[in-house]
Design a protein around this motif. Structure first.
Motif, PDB file in Angstrom:
ATOM      1  N   LEU A  50       0.845  -1.189   0.000  1.00 12.33           N
ATOM      2  CA  LEU A  50       0.000   0.000   0.000  1.00 12.33           C
ATOM      3  C   LEU A  50       0.885   1.246   0.000  1.00 12.33           C
ATOM      4  O   LEU A  50       1.896   1.293   0.691  1.00 12.33           O
ATOM      5  N   ARG A  51       0.479   2.276  -0.769  1.00  7.36           N
ATOM      6  CA  ARG A  51       1.378   3.408  -0.962  1.00  7.36           C
ATOM      7  C   ARG A  51       1.287   4.473   0.136  1.00  7.36           C
ATOM      8  O   ARG A  51       1.944   5.496   0.055  1.00  7.36           O
ATOM      9  N   PHE A  52       0.454   4.229   1.159  1.00 10.89           N
ATOM     10  CA  PHE A  52       0.481   5.160   2.291  1.00 10.89           C
ATOM     11  C   PHE A  52       0.445   4.376   3.598  1.00 10.89           C
ATOM     12  O   PHE A  52      -0.061   3.264   3.660  1.00 10.89           O
ATOM     13  N   GLY A  53       1.023   4.960   4.623  1.00 15.60           N
ATOM     14  CA  GLY A  53       1.178   4.245   5.885  1.00 15.60           C
ATOM     15  C   GLY A  53       0.221   4.728   6.950  1.00 15.60           C
ATOM     16  O   GLY A  53      -0.645   5.581   6.707  1.00 15.60           O
ATOM     17  N   PRO A  54       0.349   4.180   8.180  1.00 20.38           N
ATOM     18  CA  PRO A  54      -0.511   4.556   9.305  1.00 20.38           C
ATOM     19  C   PRO A  54      -0.509   6.067   9.560  1.00 20.38           C
ATOM     20  O   PRO A  54      -1.540   6.630   9.920  1.00 20.38           O
ATOM     21  N   VAL A  72      -8.489   8.620   0.433  1.00 19.81           N
ATOM     22  CA  VAL A  72      -7.834   7.313   0.579  1.00 19.81           C
ATOM     23  C   VAL A  72      -7.529   6.720  -0.799  1.00 19.81           C
ATOM     24  O   VAL A  72      -6.437   6.221  -1.058  1.00 19.81           O
ATOM     25  N   MET A  73      -8.515   6.824  -1.702  1.00 17.94           N
ATOM     26  CA  MET A  73      -8.334   6.278  -3.048  1.00 17.94           C
ATOM     27  C   MET A  73      -7.157   6.952  -3.753  1.00 17.94           C
ATOM     28  O   MET A  73      -6.328   6.291  -4.375  1.00 17.94           O
ATOM     29  N   GLU A  74      -7.108   8.282  -3.640  1.00 17.83           N
ATOM     30  CA  GLU A  74      -6.028   9.051  -4.274  1.00 17.83           C
ATOM     31  C   GLU A  74      -4.672   8.716  -3.654  1.00 17.83           C
ATOM     32  O   GLU A  74      -3.678   8.556  -4.362  1.00 17.83           O
ATOM     33  N   MET A  75      -4.641   8.603  -2.313  1.00 16.99           N
ATOM     34  CA  MET A  75      -3.379   8.293  -1.643  1.00 16.99           C
ATOM     35  C   MET A  75      -2.862   6.930  -2.106  1.00 16.99           C
ATOM     36  O   MET A  75      -1.669   6.753  -2.321  1.00 16.99           O
ATOM     37  N   ALA A  76      -3.787   5.954  -2.266  1.00 17.12           N
ATOM     38  CA  ALA A  76      -3.392   4.615  -2.703  1.00 17.12           C
ATOM     39  C   ALA A  76      -2.831   4.657  -4.122  1.00 17.12           C
ATOM     40  O   ALA A  76      -1.961   3.888  -4.494  1.00 17.12           O
ATOM     41  N   LEU A  77      -3.351   5.596  -4.898  1.00 15.72           N
ATOM     42  CA  LEU A  77      -2.954   5.694  -6.316  1.00 15.72           C
ATOM     43  C   LEU A  77      -1.610   6.397  -6.473  1.00 15.72           C
ATOM     44  O   LEU A  77      -0.759   5.978  -7.247  1.00 15.72           O
ATOM     45  N   THR A  78      -1.438   7.493  -5.701  1.00 16.12           N
ATOM     46  CA  THR A  78      -0.275   8.345  -5.949  1.00 16.12           C
ATOM     47  C   THR A  78       0.766   8.318  -4.841  1.00 16.12           C
ATOM     48  O   THR A  78       1.888   8.765  -5.050  1.00 16.12           O
ATOM     49  N   GLY A  79       0.393   7.835  -3.647  1.00 14.87           N
ATOM     50  CA  GLY A  79       1.334   7.841  -2.540  1.00 14.87           C
ATOM     51  C   GLY A  79       1.492   9.214  -1.885  1.00 14.87           C
ATOM     52  O   GLY A  79       2.367   9.403  -1.054  1.00 14.87           O
ATOM     53  N   GLU A  80       0.645  10.178  -2.273  1.00 15.38           N
ATOM     54  CA  GLU A  80       0.702  11.521  -1.660  1.00 15.38           C
ATOM     55  C   GLU A  80       0.117  11.498  -0.246  1.00 15.38           C
ATOM     56  O   GLU A  80      -0.667  10.626   0.086  1.00 15.38           O
ATOM     57  N   GLY A  81       0.449  12.490   0.552  1.00 20.01           N
ATOM     58  CA  GLY A  81      -0.182  12.646   1.858  1.00 20.01           C
ATOM     59  C   GLY A  81      -1.562  13.258   1.697  1.00 20.01           C
ATOM     60  O   GLY A  81      -1.878  13.827   0.653  1.00 20.01           O
ATOM     61  N   PRO A  82      -2.422  13.143   2.745  1.00 13.30           N
ATOM     62  CA  PRO A  82      -3.810  13.614   2.631  1.00 13.30           C
ATOM     63  C   PRO A  82      -3.919  15.127   2.384  1.00 13.30           C
ATOM     64  O   PRO A  82      -4.762  15.557   1.581  1.00 13.30           O
ATOM     65  N   LYS A  83      -3.082  15.925   3.040  1.00 13.65           N
ATOM     66  CA  LYS A  83      -3.164  17.382   2.878  1.00 13.65           C
ATOM     67  C   LYS A  83      -2.916  17.755   1.430  1.00 13.65           C
ATOM     68  O   LYS A  83      -3.619  18.590   0.854  1.00 13.65           O
ATOM     69  N   SER A  84      -1.909  17.133   0.845  1.00 11.99           N
ATOM     70  CA  SER A  84      -1.543  17.446  -0.531  1.00 11.99           C
ATOM     71  C   SER A  84      -2.651  17.012  -1.502  1.00 11.99           C
ATOM     72  O   SER A  84      -2.952  17.714  -2.462  1.00 11.99           O
ATOM     73  N   VAL A  85      -3.299  15.859  -1.232  1.00  9.14           N
ATOM     74  CA  VAL A  85      -4.407  15.412  -2.105  1.00  9.14           C
ATOM     75  C   VAL A  85      -5.553  16.420  -2.034  1.00  9.14           C
ATOM     76  O   VAL A  85      -6.100  16.848  -3.064  1.00  9.14           O
ATOM     77  N   VAL A  86      -5.912  16.826  -0.811  1.00 12.12           N
ATOM     78  CA  VAL A  86      -7.036  17.736  -0.612  1.00 12.12           C
ATOM     79  C   VAL A  86      -6.769  19.065  -1.321  1.00 12.12           C
ATOM     80  O   VAL A  86      -7.639  19.622  -2.000  1.00 12.12           O
ATOM     81  N   GLU A  87      -5.523  19.515  -1.218  1.00 15.37           N
ATOM     82  CA  GLU A  87      -5.171  20.781  -1.841  1.00 15.37           C
ATOM     83  C   GLU A  87      -5.201  20.670  -3.360  1.00 15.37           C
ATOM     84  O   GLU A  87      -5.791  21.481  -4.056  1.00 15.37           O
TER      85      GLU A  87
END
Ligand SMILES: [Zn+2]
Length: 478
Positions: A363-367, A391-406
């Motif tokens: 999985l591309r993102f951790g706890p 969550v879907m985006e993080m799994a796809l790109t490995g970005e952190g949540p703040k960066s996805v939301v932005e």
């Protein structure tokens, strides 16, 4: 239907092979570079038993409630095959004066219907892994075969169950549970290709037993047994006999095929291994190992219920995969709301993993990222629905949540003026609904829904409701 399994487990977390100093992490090395006189069986070489392998064999035996022998020995199993440079395998045997490292044992499973199922074990034995054959264009169609002896001599445990399983699904449950136990004991990296290999025997309605060899991935056990169950029931329906035979599992084709050369036990000409003396263990040695066993899946599940308030079902799902249970506990450490974490892992995370056929380690993102995303929901920065998208985006790109939301502009809109502007547009576009809403308070929801739709559900629901009611009030008073 009666199914019994023989599971080969590689002791690939040891430093060295079973009888020599070559490395056990053979897979990291270039072909045929991890060999010596002992594992190649050159004349005059003598094997020395790896004491770490004995310790791990006892750990596994105790974890599976088997009875470790205080005295056991090794035998030679003679056969001629290109993957076996010595022309024999050092193994154990429970006949002809042989004594395996342990006898008996039991595993308790939980069926899909949440019923307990006990499966008895016959024995556990220590043996060495053969080398690896490569068929460059697939088994049966290659013009030549390559052989790599890096793996030859790596320690294996063979765990033999009684035929207590009655469906292919139960066989899969047993393998999954065993895998989790081995991971908790730290004796085997089970995600490594070939680290758990299975031979299965299956008989239908008291007919002859068929052995399926060579199921080289634990994930294939259910599929191979299902194929064989259908093949056997078709033969029965046609009134044809079921031969007692050995069949090979052909992974690429998803079928089994009869193996022509069937070795009988006497063909192996077992005899006591003359180069390794019998091993004697003291009761204290075994007791000491018993006392130092790590937490195992069943007790970990009970602790999850006790400590985190999870249901037995949820705790059971988490501990069946050590990496998943670790992921859960690490997230809870950072975001101490265990039931919420468990729900997100069991719905959104497992969905991602199933879709991509991945393991949690891939999985591309951790706890840390999951915990961060959950805190953003708590702070009202995003909605729960948006969280799923994150969550879907993080799994796809490995970005952190703040960066996805932005990047995707997913932040919840809590700005009252902005929501009022949107609401005014919606009021203009839906004059009839506004008239309705003046008489019928339930129609207010329609207007709120229209506003949400304009910005894909990101408007703060409380503020939106307040704005809509305010605008309606203004309309009645004007
Ligand atoms: Zn060696």
């Amino acid at each position: 239907m009666k199914i019994g399994l023989e599971i080969h487990v590689q002791l690939n977390r040891l430093r060295s092979k079973l009888f020599c100093g070559c490395r056990a992490d053979y897979y990291t090395l270039s072909p045929n570079s991890n060999v010596c006189a002992v594992c190649l069986g050159l004349p005059g070489s003598l094997p020395v038993l790896n004491s770490g392998a004995v310790r791990q064999a006892i750990m596994v035996s105790l974890a599976l409630r088997a009875n470790p022998s205080t005295r056991f020995n090794f035998v030679r199993k003679n056969y001629f095959y290109p993957d076996m440079p010595k022309n024999f395998q050092i193994s154990q045997y429970d006949k002809a004066g042989g004594a395996p490292v342990s006898k008996g044992g039991e595993m308790e499973l939980t069926t899909d219907a949440q019923k307990p199922l006990r499966v008895k074990l016959t024995r556990i034995q220590i043996e060495e892994d053969p080398g690896r054959l490569f068929h460059p264009s697939g088994l049966g169609s290659s013009k030549y075969t390559l052989v790599d002896y890096n793996r030859a001599g790596v320690g294996l445990l063979e765990i033999v169950t009684q035929p207590d399983l009655s469906t292919p699904r139960e066989a899969r449950l047993l393998i999954t549970k065993l895998r989790s136990i081995l991971e908790h004991l730290g004796v085997c990296n089970t995600s490594l290709e070939g680290a758990m290999r299975v031979d299965a025997n299956i008989s239908t309605d008291g007919n002859n037993r068929v052995e399926i060899k060579n199921i080289s991935s634990y994930k294939d056990v259910e599929r191979a047994l299902e194929y064989e169950a259908v093949r056997q029931s078709q033969l029965i329906a046609l009134g044809k006999p079921i031969e007692r035979e050995t069949r090979h599992w052909l992974e690429e084709k998803g079928t089994t095929s009869s193996s022509r050369a069937k070795e009988e036990e006497q063909d192996y000409r077992y005899f006591p291994e003359p180069d390794i003396p019998a091993v004697e263990l003291t009761e204290d040695y075994i007791k000491d190992i018993q006392g130092s066993l790590p937490e195992l899946p069943d007790s970990r599940a009970s602790r999850f219920c006790r400590e985190y308030g999870l249901t037995p079902y949820d705790a059971g799902v988490l501990v069946l995969d050590k990496a998943l249970a670790d992921y859960f506990e690490e997230t809870v450490r950072l975001y101490p709301k265990p039931r919420i974490v468990s729900n997100w892992i069991q719905t959104e995370l497992l969905r991602q993993l199933n879709e991509k056929k991945q393991e949690i380690s891939e999985l591309r993102f951790g706890p840390k990222e999951l915990a961060e995303m959950l805190s953003m929901i708590d702070k009202g920065e995003i909605s729960g629905k948006t969280g799923k998208k994150v969550v879907m985006e993080m799994a796809l790109t490995g970005e952190g949540p703040k960066s996805v939301v932005e990047r995707l502009g997913l932040a919840r809109l809590g700005d009252e003026a902005a929501i009022r502007a949107l609401a005014q547009t919606v009021f203009k576009e839906n004059p009839n609904a506004v008239k309705d809403a003046l008489k019928n308070p339930e129609a207010v929801n329609f207007l709120v829904g229209q506003i949400m739709k304009k910005i894909s559900g990101r408007a703060d629901p409380e503020i939106t409701n307040r704005v809509v009611r305010g605008l309606l009030k203004a309309q009645t008073s004007s």
